[in-house]
Design a protein around this motif. Sequence first.
Motif, PDB file in Angstrom:
ATOM      1  N   THR A 147       0.825  -1.214   0.000  1.00 56.50           N
ATOM      2  CA  THR A 147       0.000   0.000   0.000  1.00 56.50           C
ATOM      3  C   THR A 147       0.856   1.260   0.000  1.00 56.50           C
ATOM      4  O   THR A 147       0.500   2.267  -0.633  1.00 56.50           O
ATOM      5  CB  THR A 147      -0.931   0.011   1.227  1.00 56.50           C
ATOM      6  N   TYR A 148       1.991   1.213   0.716  1.00 58.79           N
ATOM      7  CA  TYR A 148       2.890   2.367   0.815  1.00 58.79           C
ATOM      8  C   TYR A 148       4.270   1.959   0.294  1.00 58.79           C
ATOM      9  O   TYR A 148       5.172   1.617   1.066  1.00 58.79           O
ATOM     10  CB  TYR A 148       2.982   2.845   2.261  1.00 58.79           C
ATOM     11  N   PRO A 149       4.461   1.949  -1.017  1.00 58.87           N
ATOM     12  CA  PRO A 149       5.692   1.409  -1.611  1.00 58.87           C
ATOM     13  C   PRO A 149       6.957   2.195  -1.270  1.00 58.87           C
ATOM     14  O   PRO A 149       8.053   1.670  -1.465  1.00 58.87           O
ATOM     15  CB  PRO A 149       5.399   1.466  -3.123  1.00 58.87           C
ATOM     16  N   THR A 150       6.847   3.410  -0.747  1.00 57.82           N
ATOM     17  CA  THR A 150       8.043   4.148  -0.353  1.00 57.82           C
ATOM     18  C   THR A 150       8.500   3.772   1.051  1.00 57.82           C
ATOM     19  O   THR A 150       9.581   4.174   1.491  1.00 57.82           O
ATOM     20  CB  THR A 150       7.794   5.667  -0.391  1.00 57.82           C
ATOM     21  N   MET A 151       7.698   2.989   1.773  1.00 56.44           N
ATOM     22  CA  MET A 151       8.043   2.570   3.134  1.00 56.44           C
ATOM     23  C   MET A 151       8.944   1.335   3.112  1.00 56.44           C
ATOM     24  O   MET A 151       8.953   0.560   2.160  1.00 56.44           O
ATOM     25  CB  MET A 151       6.776   2.240   3.924  1.00 56.44           C
ATOM     26  N   ALA A 152       9.690   1.164   4.204  1.00 56.71           N
ATOM     27  CA  ALA A 152      10.443  -0.066   4.462  1.00 56.71           C
ATOM     28  C   ALA A 152      10.005  -0.583   5.830  1.00 56.71           C
ATOM     29  O   ALA A 152       9.424   0.150   6.634  1.00 56.71           O
ATOM     30  CB  ALA A 152      11.949   0.198   4.446  1.00 56.71           C
ATOM     31  N   ALA A 153      10.272  -1.862   6.107  1.00 60.69           N
ATOM     32  CA  ALA A 153       9.844  -2.444   7.380  1.00 60.69           C
ATOM     33  C   ALA A 153      10.914  -3.368   7.925  1.00 60.69           C
ATOM     34  O   ALA A 153      11.693  -3.968   7.168  1.00 60.69           O
ATOM     35  CB  ALA A 153       8.524  -3.194   7.220  1.00 60.69           C
ATOM     36  N   ARG A 154      10.934  -3.476   9.235  1.00 64.44           N
ATOM     37  CA  ARG A 154      11.837  -4.410   9.938  1.00 64.44           C
ATOM     38  C   ARG A 154      10.990  -5.178  10.951  1.00 64.44           C
ATOM     39  O   ARG A 154      10.281  -4.570  11.749  1.00 64.44           O
ATOM     40  CB  ARG A 154      12.948  -3.645  10.650  1.00 64.44           C
ATOM     41  N   THR A 155      11.041  -6.513  10.904  1.00 63.59           N
ATOM     42  CA  THR A 155      10.275  -7.313  11.856  1.00 63.59           C
ATOM     43  C   THR A 155      11.216  -7.961  12.863  1.00 63.59           C
ATOM     44  O   THR A 155      12.352  -8.335  12.527  1.00 63.59           O
ATOM     45  CB  THR A 155       9.470  -8.419  11.150  1.00 63.59           C
ATOM     46  N   LEU A 156      10.731  -8.097  14.101  1.00 67.62           N
ATOM     47  CA  LEU A 156      11.455  -8.791  15.155  1.00 67.62           C
ATOM     48  C   LEU A 156      10.476  -9.779  15.774  1.00 67.62           C
ATOM     49  O   LEU A 156       9.710  -9.443  16.669  1.00 67.62           O
ATOM     50  CB  LEU A 156      11.974  -7.796  16.201  1.00 67.62           C
ATOM     51  N   PHE A 157      10.493 -11.013  15.259  1.00 66.13           N
ATOM     52  CA  PHE A 157       9.602 -12.054  15.748  1.00 66.13           C
ATOM     53  C   PHE A 157      10.401 -12.968  16.680  1.00 66.13           C
ATOM     54  O   PHE A 157      11.206 -13.793  16.221  1.00 66.13           O
ATOM     55  CB  PHE A 157       9.016 -12.861  14.594  1.00 66.13           C
ATOM     56  N   VAL A 158      10.205 -12.826  17.976  1.00 66.80           N
ATOM     57  CA  VAL A 158      10.962 -13.588  18.976  1.00 66.80           C
ATOM     58  C   VAL A 158      10.043 -13.972  20.124  1.00 66.80           C
ATOM     59  O   VAL A 158       9.104 -13.247  20.447  1.00 66.80           O
ATOM     60  CB  VAL A 158      12.160 -12.782  19.526  1.00 66.80           C
ATOM     61  N   ASP A 159      10.331 -15.117  20.742  1.00 63.85           N
ATOM     62  CA  ASP A 159       9.553 -15.575  21.900  1.00 63.85           C
ATOM     63  C   ASP A 159      10.258 -15.150  23.181  1.00 63.85           C
ATOM     64  O   ASP A 159      10.691 -15.975  23.993  1.00 63.85           O
ATOM     65  CB  ASP A 159       9.375 -17.099  21.852  1.00 63.85           C
ATOM     66  N   ARG A 160      10.394 -13.867  23.359  1.00 64.38           N
ATOM     67  CA  ARG A 160      10.972 -13.286  24.576  1.00 64.38           C
ATOM     68  C   ARG A 160      10.418 -11.880  24.735  1.00 64.38           C
ATOM     69  O   ARG A 160       9.964 -11.269  23.772  1.00 64.38           O
ATOM     70  CB  ARG A 160      12.499 -13.236  24.500  1.00 64.38           C
ATOM     71  N   PRO A 161      10.446 -11.349  25.963  1.00 63.35           N
ATOM     72  CA  PRO A 161      10.003  -9.963  26.139  1.00 63.35           C
ATOM     73  C   PRO A 161      10.908  -9.007  25.364  1.00 63.35           C
ATOM     74  O   PRO A 161      12.128  -9.157  25.363  1.00 63.35           O
ATOM     75  CB  PRO A 161      10.125  -9.743  27.654  1.00 63.35           C
ATOM     76  N   VAL A 162      10.315  -8.033  24.698  1.00 60.43           N
ATOM     77  CA  VAL A 162      11.056  -7.055  23.903  1.00 60.43           C
ATOM     78  C   VAL A 162      10.827  -5.671  24.490  1.00 60.43           C
ATOM     79  O   VAL A 162       9.685  -5.273  24.728  1.00 60.43           O
ATOM     80  CB  VAL A 162      10.606  -7.078  22.424  1.00 60.43           C
ATOM     81  N   SER A 163      11.916  -4.945  24.750  1.00 56.31           N
ATOM     82  CA  SER A 163      11.798  -3.559  25.203  1.00 56.31           C
ATOM     83  C   SER A 163      11.546  -2.677  23.990  1.00 56.31           C
ATOM     84  O   SER A 163      12.418  -2.518  23.124  1.00 56.31           O
ATOM     85  CB  SER A 163      13.071  -3.105  25.920  1.00 56.31           C
ATOM     86  N   ILE A 164      10.354  -2.114  23.918  1.00 53.88           N
ATOM     87  CA  ILE A 164       9.968  -1.326  22.747  1.00 53.88           C
ATOM     88  C   ILE A 164      10.904  -0.145  22.547  1.00 53.88           C
ATOM     89  O   ILE A 164      11.367   0.121  21.435  1.00 53.88           O
ATOM     90  CB  ILE A 164       8.509  -0.854  22.895  1.00 53.88           C
ATOM     91  N   VAL A 165      11.211   0.559  23.622  1.00 54.48           N
ATOM     92  CA  VAL A 165      12.044   1.754  23.508  1.00 54.48           C
ATOM     93  C   VAL A 165      13.491   1.388  23.218  1.00 54.48           C
ATOM     94  O   VAL A 165      14.110   1.908  22.281  1.00 54.48           O
ATOM     95  CB  VAL A 165      11.937   2.604  24.788  1.00 54.48           C
ATOM     96  N   GLU A 166      14.062   0.464  24.006  1.00 59.25           N
ATOM     97  CA  GLU A 166      15.479   0.143  23.870  1.00 59.25           C
ATOM     98  C   GLU A 166      15.804  -0.524  22.541  1.00 59.25           C
ATOM     99  O   GLU A 166      16.911  -0.375  22.019  1.00 59.25           O
ATOM    100  CB  GLU A 166      15.927  -0.759  25.025  1.00 59.25           C
ATOM    101  N   GLU A 167      14.854  -1.273  21.980  1.00 54.25           N
ATOM    102  CA  GLU A 167      15.125  -1.990  20.738  1.00 54.25           C
ATOM    103  C   GLU A 167      14.551  -1.277  19.516  1.00 54.25           C
ATOM    104  O   GLU A 167      14.527  -1.832  18.424  1.00 54.25           O
ATOM    105  CB  GLU A 167      14.612  -3.426  20.834  1.00 54.25           C
ATOM    106  N   GLY A 168      14.119  -0.031  19.701  1.00 56.05           N
ATOM    107  CA  GLY A 168      13.697   0.790  18.569  1.00 56.05           C
ATOM    108  C   GLY A 168      12.473   0.278  17.849  1.00 56.05           C
ATOM    109  O   GLY A 168      12.397   0.339  16.621  1.00 56.05           O
ATOM    110  N   ILE A 169      11.478  -0.210  18.601  1.00 56.16           N
ATOM    111  CA  ILE A 169      10.269  -0.779  18.014  1.00 56.16           C
ATOM    112  C   ILE A 169       9.187   0.293  17.896  1.00 56.16           C
ATOM    113  O   ILE A 169       8.959   1.065  18.827  1.00 56.16           O
ATOM    114  CB  ILE A 169       9.760  -1.955  18.865  1.00 56.16           C
ATOM    115  N   ASP A 170       8.513   0.321  16.765  1.00 57.17           N
ATOM    116  CA  ASP A 170       7.403   1.249  16.561  1.00 57.17           C
ATOM    117  C   ASP A 170       6.075   0.674  17.029  1.00 57.17           C
ATOM    118  O   ASP A 170       5.263   1.380  17.640  1.00 57.17           O
ATOM    119  CB  ASP A 170       7.289   1.622  15.077  1.00 57.17           C
ATOM    120  N   VAL A 171       5.839  -0.608  16.711  1.00 56.89           N
ATOM    121  CA  VAL A 171       4.559  -1.250  17.037  1.00 56.89           C
ATOM    122  C   VAL A 171       4.837  -2.665  17.532  1.00 56.89           C
ATOM    123  O   VAL A 171       5.639  -3.393  16.934  1.00 56.89           O
ATOM    124  CB  VAL A 171       3.625  -1.322  15.806  1.00 56.89           C
ATOM    125  N   ALA A 172       4.173  -3.051  18.622  1.00 54.79           N
ATOM    126  CA  ALA A 172       4.297  -4.412  19.155  1.00 54.79           C
ATOM    127  C   ALA A 172       2.920  -5.053  19.214  1.00 54.79           C
ATOM    128  O   ALA A 172       1.944  -4.392  19.585  1.00 54.79           O
ATOM    129  CB  ALA A 172       4.920  -4.391  20.543  1.00 54.79           C
TER     130      ALA A 172
END
Length: 296
Positions: free
Chosen positions: A117-142
């Motif tokens: 839908t937004y071809p100028t965008m890029a994305a990075r996924t972090l799929f892990v079975d552990r708690p993720v710190s949104i702020v420390e790991e630079g996550i936009d959406v969890a």
Amino acid sequence: MDRWQAMRIFAKVAETASFAQTARLLHMSPPAVTRAVAALEETIGARLLIRTTRSVKLTEAGSRYYEDCRRILADIAEAESAAAGSNATPSGTLAVTASVLFGRMHVLPIVTDYLDTYPTMAARTLFVDRPVSIVEEGIDVAIRIGHLTDSGFTAARVGSVRHVICGAPDYFVRHGVPTTPADLKRHRIAVSTGAFASPEWRFGRNERVVIHPTLQGNTNEVSIGAARSGWGLARVLNYQIGPDLRDGRLQIVLAEYEEAPLPVHVLYPEGRHAPAKVRTFVDLAVSRLRANPTLN
């Protein structure tokens, strides 16, 4: 210097704890930064920063003023973005996290559709079975499964999932169907030894059963695969075996003993001040996940 610019300079000093670094980031001279903060303190009539040769720290009044500055500056940025129409044009790289199987099965298709839908965008996924710190790991959406702590982040509930006991039809033909949680002690059990695994399975009637698994694997796929093959039973989240349930490869037992469902939320830090890339993705993810029959 106007008040808005002085607040912007002060907020950057508070964030970096450095007059020199603030000067570099804002393309100003260090004396100009110092004068701006001093003028702000004089106007307010309170000391905002404690300066030493080695550090810069906020005073109590400075801490309160810094939070107000952040809110006011964010409101200004929001108004400017809306006036410029930039909210309608997401840009940059979007970072999304979820657990491994949920991410692969339900989040990845949303991410790829978003990029279409937004071809100028890029994305990075972090799929892990552990708690993720949104702020420390630079996550936009969890996308989080389970009850949330009071993080101060914005959360949109999109559904729920259940812990279920499952096995293949031919396994039940050969070994019988457990009718109470205590019956599990007579069955072969496959478990995952991942981050959220527990040797004790809890059920909805305040009943607990200590499991002695015959097979342990480091991923959920191991226990699901063992159950699918007819080898034994597994306890998983129902979304993880959705296709197997629909096709009849697996069946759920002891449903009347299940614990209360776990909520699923889409979580993001900035609330209404989130950038366009976050808001547009959250809108899509919330719509798609709420329409997912596995979660509702």
